[in-house]
Enzyme design. Structure first.
Site, PDB file in Angstrom:
ATOM      1  N   SER A   1       0.821  -1.213   0.000  1.00  0.00           N
ATOM      2  CA  SER A   1       0.000   0.000   0.000  1.00  0.00           C
ATOM      3  C   SER A   1       0.855   1.262   0.000  1.00  0.00           C
ATOM      4  O   SER A   1       1.914   1.306   0.628  1.00  0.00           O
ATOM      5  CB  SER A   1      -0.890   0.004   1.247  1.00  0.00           C
TER       6      SER A   1
ATOM      7  N   TYR B   1      -2.168   5.260  -4.152  1.00  0.00           N
ATOM      8  CA  TYR B   1      -3.261   6.180  -3.867  1.00  0.00           C
ATOM      9  C   TYR B   1      -2.831   7.521  -4.410  1.00  0.00           C
ATOM     10  O   TYR B   1      -1.751   8.017  -4.077  1.00  0.00           O
ATOM     11  CB  TYR B   1      -3.523   6.276  -2.354  1.00  0.00           C
TER      12      TYR B   1
ATOM     13  N   THR C   1      -5.511   2.458  -7.250  1.00  0.00           N
ATOM     14  CA  THR C   1      -6.826   2.233  -6.636  1.00  0.00           C
ATOM     15  C   THR C   1      -7.721   3.427  -6.931  1.00  0.00           C
ATOM     16  O   THR C   1      -7.342   4.569  -6.666  1.00  0.00           O
ATOM     17  CB  THR C   1      -6.669   2.035  -5.111  1.00  0.00           C
TER      18      THR C   1
ATOM     19  N   LYS D   1      -7.582  -0.959  -9.703  1.00  0.00           N
ATOM     20  CA  LYS D   1      -8.322  -1.671  -8.649  1.00  0.00           C
ATOM     21  C   LYS D   1      -9.525  -0.853  -8.195  1.00  0.00           C
ATOM     22  O   LYS D   1      -9.394   0.329  -7.877  1.00  0.00           O
ATOM     23  CB  LYS D   1      -7.389  -1.898  -7.453  1.00  0.00           C
TER      24      LYS D   1
ATOM     25  N   HIS E   1     -13.643  -2.896  -2.497  1.00  0.00           N
ATOM     26  CA  HIS E   1     -12.781  -2.524  -1.379  1.00  0.00           C
ATOM     27  C   HIS E   1     -13.169  -3.303  -0.108  1.00  0.00           C
ATOM     28  O   HIS E   1     -13.124  -2.777   1.000  1.00  0.00           O
ATOM     29  CB  HIS E   1     -12.889  -1.012  -1.139  1.00  0.00           C
TER      30      HIS E   1
HETATM   31  C1  LIG Z   1      -7.304  -2.794   6.948  1.00  0.00           C
HETATM   32  C2  LIG Z   1      -7.432  -2.627   5.476  1.00  0.00           C
HETATM   33  C3  LIG Z   1      -6.663  -1.691   4.829  1.00  0.00           C
HETATM   34  C4  LIG Z   1      -6.770  -1.528   3.461  1.00  0.00           C
HETATM   35  N1  LIG Z   1      -5.936  -0.645   2.833  1.00  0.00           N
HETATM   36  C5  LIG Z   1      -5.967  -0.553   1.492  1.00  0.00           C
HETATM   37  C6  LIG Z   1      -5.034   0.265   0.828  1.00  0.00           C
HETATM   38  O1  LIG Z   1      -4.184   0.879   1.442  1.00  0.00           O
HETATM   39  N2  LIG Z   1      -5.119   0.341  -0.527  1.00  0.00           N
HETATM   40  C7  LIG Z   1      -6.055  -0.346  -1.245  1.00  0.00           C
HETATM   41  O2  LIG Z   1      -6.093  -0.249  -2.464  1.00  0.00           O
HETATM   42  N3  LIG Z   1      -6.941  -1.152  -0.629  1.00  0.00           N
HETATM   43  C8  LIG Z   1      -6.916  -1.274   0.721  1.00  0.00           C
HETATM   44  N4  LIG Z   1      -7.766  -2.127   1.333  1.00  0.00           N
HETATM   45  C9  LIG Z   1      -8.696  -2.954   0.526  1.00  0.00           C
HETATM   46  C10 LIG Z   1      -8.034  -4.280   0.133  1.00  0.00           C
HETATM   47  O3  LIG Z   1      -6.991  -4.092  -0.768  1.00  0.00           O
HETATM   48  C11 LIG Z   1      -9.044  -5.239  -0.541  1.00  0.00           C
HETATM   49  O4  LIG Z   1      -9.679  -4.603  -1.615  1.00  0.00           O
HETATM   50  C12 LIG Z   1     -10.092  -5.776   0.400  1.00  0.00           C
HETATM   51  O5  LIG Z   1      -9.624  -5.887   1.727  1.00  0.00           O
HETATM   52  C13 LIG Z   1     -10.544  -7.126  -0.139  1.00  0.00           C
HETATM   53  O6  LIG Z   1     -11.517  -7.671   0.616  1.00  0.00           O
HETATM   54  P1  LIG Z   1     -11.279  -8.822   1.728  1.00  0.00           P
HETATM   55  O7  LIG Z   1     -10.608  -8.134   2.874  1.00  0.00           O
HETATM   56  O8  LIG Z   1     -12.683  -9.188   2.034  1.00  0.00           O
HETATM   57  O9  LIG Z   1     -10.468  -9.938   1.144  1.00  0.00           O
HETATM   58  C14 LIG Z   1      -7.694  -2.300   2.716  1.00  0.00           C
HETATM   59  C15 LIG Z   1      -8.466  -3.249   3.378  1.00  0.00           C
HETATM   60  C16 LIG Z   1      -8.347  -3.428   4.730  1.00  0.00           C
HETATM   61  C17 LIG Z   1      -9.193  -4.481   5.395  1.00  0.00           C
HETATM   62  C1  LIG Z   2      -6.317   4.381   5.669  1.00  0.00           C
HETATM   63  C2  LIG Z   2      -7.135   4.815   4.541  1.00  0.00           C
HETATM   64  C3  LIG Z   2      -7.025   4.004   3.345  1.00  0.00           C
HETATM   65  C4  LIG Z   2      -6.815   2.558   3.642  1.00  0.00           C
HETATM   66  C5  LIG Z   2      -7.871   1.775   3.020  1.00  0.00           C
HETATM   67  O1  LIG Z   2      -7.956   1.716   1.854  1.00  0.00           O
HETATM   68  C6  LIG Z   2      -8.819   1.121   3.844  1.00  0.00           C
HETATM   69  O2  LIG Z   2      -8.752   1.230   5.060  1.00  0.00           O
HETATM   70  O3  LIG Z   2      -9.690   0.466   3.268  1.00  0.00           O
END
Ligand SMILES: Cc1cc2nc3c(=O)[nH]c(=O)nc-3n(C[C@H](O)[C@H](O)[C@H](O)COP(=O)(O)O)c2cc1C
Ligand SMILES: CCCCC(=O)C(=O)O
Length: 379
Positions: free
Chosen positions: A125, A148, A174, A251, A275
């Site tokens: 990330s 991002y 993303t 994404k 997401h």
């Molecule tokens: C704690 C957390 C942080 C995330 N941070 C990002 C991120 O920084 N960038 C991003 O593109 N997606 C982020 N996501 C989304 C994940 O990349 C992904 O799309 C999503 O978690 C997929 O679903 P799942 O957790 O049900 O497998 C985040 C998800 C979680 C749970």
């Molecule tokens: C911390 C903000 C962006 C991280 C993210 O994409 C998420 O938490 O789903």
């Protein structure tokens, strides 16, 4: 390089109760729930609004029945499959997830090393709590950089240069966070980053807002609003396509019309994602939209899916619906919380076993053959 994992994964990952190693990815969630402060548990597990989309992702995957083929002579399928034209040990990558030191002090380097050992890409990330250079140094496996788009275009250019110089093998932009979804758990908890967890890819101080704990406010949302460019267009994507020769993934696509536009710009793949139910509550489940996106662009570019994948059977479901692979999100954070690098490795080992079983039981010699399987959706 990180030191090798301490002890056999099962022992480490068994964590709290010690006598019952995890037999499913859900078991890692339970171990993580015991290990984590409630605010962190909620930040990771939660979705936006009343979490309709979070639940819909699971329900839609559960509704996909895959019709097995028999008497195919397959004994021990290969789980290897190409992603972005490169063979990986499984058609799976670890999803980009912010601030992994919230889960475990070893954070991103540990999860990247586990992915590398399992032979799958790790997506880092922008909001990593470890600088990109340290993460690529911690693993021999491929690291993809997730972008991002920040308001400060100079910072965007800097991140692109640094991730490229650090050896990242692909770029994933993303596009579903013009603003952070309203995550009620975080708002209620007044969730903020502890001082020791920082946005380490950004210049010092650029994440101050994410640390400002205020009751009734998500500091994560406040920081995002201040830092992220809210009004990107297809011209920005075209600019990015011009600027990098790395494979480019987009994404956060759900509408097949957007997938077509992305393919027209020349991206290499789209990730069908909501997401993990953290952005628009009320968005459709990804398994619902996947077939339409595959029909629209599957001949031209790769289509990946995330949001709700929790087992090897789910990977098979996505492949049978036409995906070339999946991203795995929260289960990897839970496994990291449960046992650091060894826990994460145990989770990926388990997924490989499950995927191999699912392929065997449907008569597929490898993941690419799963596309030929019929699926039935509904009761
Ligand atoms: C704690 C957390 C942080 C995330 N941070 C990002 C991120 O920084 N960038 C991003 O593109 N997606 C982020 N996501 C989304 C994940 O990349 C992904 O799309 C999503 O978690 C997929 O679903 P799942 O957790 O049900 O497998 C985040 C998800 C979680 C749970
Ligand atoms: C911390 C903000 C962006 C991280 C993210 O994409 C998420 O938490 O789903």
């Amino acid at each position: 390089m990180l030191p090798p994992p301490a002890g056999p994964p099962a022992t480490v990952a068994a964590g709290g109760d010690g006598d019952r190693p995890p037999v499913s990815l859900a078991d890692f969630a339970e171990l993580a729930r015991r290990a984590l402060p409630p605010g962190v548990w909620d930040f990771v597990g939660g979705g936006s609004g009343v979490e309709t989309t979070l639940a819909a992702n699971r329900a839609a995957l559960d509704r996909v029945a895959v019709l097995p083929r028999v008497l195919t002579g397959v004994e021990r399928p290969r789980t290897h499959a190409p992603l972005l034209g490169r063979e990986q040990a499984m058609p799976v990558a670890v999803a980009p997830m912010a601030y992994q030191r919230l889960l475990h002090p070893d954070g991103e380097p540990a999860l990247a090393a586990a992915a590398g050992a399992a032979g799958v890409p790790y997506v880092l990330s922008t909001l990593s709590s470890t600088p990109v250079e340290e993460v690529t140094a911690a693993t021999a496996g491929p690291v993809w950089f997730q972008l991002y788009w920040l308001r400060d275009r100079g910072l965007v250019a800097d991140l692109l240069d640094r991730s490229h110089a650090a050896g990242c093998a692909a770029l994933m932009v993303t596009v579903d966070v013009p603003v952070l979804g309203r995550r009620l758990r975080d708002v209620r908890n007044g969730f903020a980053l502890p001082p020791e967890v920082t946005a380490a890819n950004l210049p010092a101080g650029r994440d101050d807002l994410a640390h400002a704990g205020t009751p009734g406010v998500s500091a994560i949302a406040a920081h995002t609003e201040a830092a992220f460019a809210p009004a990107l267009t297809w011209a920005d994507l075209a600019w990015l396509r011009e600027r990098t020769r790395l494979p480019l993934l987009v994404k956060g696509v759900l509408d097949p019309r957007d997938a077509v536009r992305a393919a027209d710009v020349g991206v290499d793949a789209v990730v069908v994602s909501n997401h993990g139910g953290r952005q628009l509550d009320g968005a459709p489940a990804t398994a619902t939209m996947l077939p339409e996106v595959v029909a629209a662009v599957g001949e031209r570019i790769e289509v990946l899916l995330d949001s709700g994948v929790r087992s090897g059977t789910d990977v098979l479901r996505a492949l049978a619906l036409g995906a070339s692979g999946v991203l795995l999100g929260r289960p990897m954070l839970w496994a990291l919380a449960a046992g650091g690098r060894a826990g994460a490795q145990a989770a990926l080992d388990l997924l490989a076993v499950e995927l191999r079983d699912a392929l065997t039981l449907t008569g597929c010699a490898d993941p690419t053959q799963a596309r030929r399987l019929r699926t039935l959706t509904g009761d």
